[in-house]
Design a protein around this motif. Structure first.
Motif, PDB file in Angstrom:
ATOM      1  N   ASP A  92      62.354  54.684  66.767  1.00 42.31           N
ATOM      2  CA  ASP A  92      63.207  55.523  65.919  1.00 42.31           C
ATOM      3  C   ASP A  92      64.424  54.726  65.442  1.00 42.31           C
ATOM      4  OD1 ASP A  92      61.623  57.773  66.105  1.00 42.31           O
ATOM      5  OD2 ASP A  92      62.839  58.738  67.655  1.00 42.31           O
ATOM      6  N   SER A  96      64.978  53.474  61.297  1.00 44.50           N
ATOM      7  CA  SER A  96      65.870  54.428  60.619  1.00 44.50           C
ATOM      8  C   SER A  96      67.020  53.721  59.944  1.00 44.50           C
ATOM      9  CB  SER A  96      66.429  55.435  61.628  1.00 44.50           C
ATOM     10  OG  SER A  96      65.397  56.138  62.238  1.00 44.50           O
ATOM     11  N   ALA A 104      68.582  59.493  64.774  1.00 44.26           N
ATOM     12  CA  ALA A 104      67.827  58.715  65.760  1.00 44.26           C
ATOM     13  C   ALA A 104      68.696  58.371  66.971  1.00 44.26           C
ATOM     14  CB  ALA A 104      67.278  57.449  65.117  1.00 44.26           C
TER      15      ALA A 104
END
Length: 141
Positions: A92, A96, A104
């Motif tokens: 994540d 991101s 995240a």
């Protein structure tokens, strides 16, 4: 030792089991909460994210059940679940940017990393409890 004897092996003493059973509700509840989240993710994310979150839900539910039942299989299942949660958090963060990065970071700090820590504690306490049992109790009869 037969498979049936391994399945029936209970780990830890009474005080350890009580503390572990309280902590067992954390992955159990969070795993159950992941099920509706999967419906949201399925409509908005790539299949890989759905698969990873499904793996986490199954791992959390299984970890909780094994911890409540004090089964020796808790150690590898909780360890694998913690690893999946760490993988999710790191992926994540790595994929991101912008406002998604903020989400995240929040998910990692508030959900994934604390859950991974809870699974690691369950795995370590189960491993220590199995390691302290008398060798004769682990031998086939």
């Amino acid at each position: 030792m037969s498979v049936d004897e391994l399945r029936s092996l209970r780990i830890g003493s009474a005080p350890e089991a009580k503390a572990r059973s309280r902590l067992a509700y954390v992955p159990l509840v969070c795993g159950a909460l992941l099920i509706p989240w999967l419906a949201v993710v399925a409509g908005a994310a790539a299949p890989g994210w759905v698969a990873l979150d499904s793996l986490e839900a199954v791992g959390l539910l299984t970890t909780g059940v094994l911890a409540l039942r004090a089964k020796a299989a808790l150690t590898p299942v909780a360890t694998a679940t913690a690893a999946a949660l760490l993988l999710d958090a790191s992926l994540d963060l790595a994929t991101s940017d912008g406002t998604c990065l903020l989400a995240a970071v929040a998910m990692a700090l508030l959900a994934e990393l604390p859950l991974a820590a809870a699974c690691a504690v369950l795995a370590l306490t189960a491993a220590a409890a199995v390691g302290t049992q008398q060798p004769s109790s682990l031998l086939p009869r």
